[in-house]
Design a protein around this motif. Structure first.
Motif, PDB file in Angstrom:
ATOM      1  N   ALA A  21      26.542 -14.452  43.580  1.00 46.35           N
ATOM      2  CA  ALA A  21      27.958 -14.430  43.950  1.00 46.35           C
ATOM      3  C   ALA A  21      28.272 -15.633  44.833  1.00 46.35           C
ATOM      4  O   ALA A  21      29.260 -16.331  44.630  1.00 46.35           O
ATOM      5  CB  ALA A  21      28.307 -13.127  44.651  1.00 46.35           C
ATOM      6  N   ASP A  22      27.427 -15.881  45.812  1.00 48.27           N
ATOM      7  CA  ASP A  22      27.463 -17.110  46.606  1.00 48.27           C
ATOM      8  C   ASP A  22      26.079 -17.294  47.211  1.00 48.27           C
ATOM      9  O   ASP A  22      25.369 -16.332  47.478  1.00 48.27           O
ATOM     10  CB  ASP A  22      28.557 -17.075  47.686  1.00 48.27           C
ATOM     11  N   SER A  24      23.618 -20.230  49.679  1.00 46.17           N
ATOM     12  CA  SER A  24      23.406 -21.468  50.405  1.00 46.17           C
ATOM     13  C   SER A  24      21.995 -21.429  50.969  1.00 46.17           C
ATOM     14  O   SER A  24      21.661 -20.541  51.743  1.00 46.17           O
ATOM     15  CB  SER A  24      24.427 -21.621  51.531  1.00 46.17           C
ATOM     16  N   GLU A  63      28.882 -21.172  44.456  1.00 50.07           N
ATOM     17  CA  GLU A  63      29.489 -19.874  44.167  1.00 50.07           C
ATOM     18  C   GLU A  63      29.315 -19.626  42.679  1.00 50.07           C
ATOM     19  O   GLU A  63      29.602 -20.504  41.873  1.00 50.07           O
ATOM     20  CB  GLU A  63      30.971 -19.869  44.532  1.00 50.07           C
ATOM     21  N   ARG A  64      28.804 -18.496  42.327  1.00 44.90           N
ATOM     22  CA  ARG A  64      28.564 -18.022  40.962  1.00 44.90           C
ATOM     23  C   ARG A  64      27.349 -18.676  40.297  1.00 44.90           C
ATOM     24  O   ARG A  64      26.476 -17.988  39.838  1.00 44.90           O
ATOM     25  CB  ARG A  64      29.796 -18.129  40.078  1.00 44.90           C
TER      26      ARG A  64
END
Length: 77
Positions: A21-22, A24, A63-64
């Motif tokens: 979904a996200d 980092s 994201e994604r």
């Protein structure tokens, strides 16, 4: 594991897709051969740096999904 990861090789390059979904943080680019590789985010058309089999992690944020291409440096010139 997060993010979900897939890898394939074609014509001497390695391709990696990561899904979440996200996300980092660091991702590991497994399956690299000898030598250095230039890594490119294919979807956003951005160079992300260089890696090799001994140092195969790279920090990414997405994201994604992110789609990466690792090209041997000798082939990248």
């Amino acid at each position: 594991d997060r993010p979900e990861a897939h890898a394939m090789s074609k014509d001497g390059a390695m391709y990696y897709s990561f899904y979440a979904a996200d996300f980092s943080g660091p991702v590991q680019l497994r399956g690299l051969g000898a030598g250095r590789y230039r890594v490119r985010d294919l979807f956003n058309e951005v160079d992300l740096g260089e890696v090799d089999a001994a140092s195969d992690t790279l920090d990414v944020a997405f994201e994604r999904f992110v789609l990466l291409q690792a090209i041997p440096m000798a082939a990248a010139t």
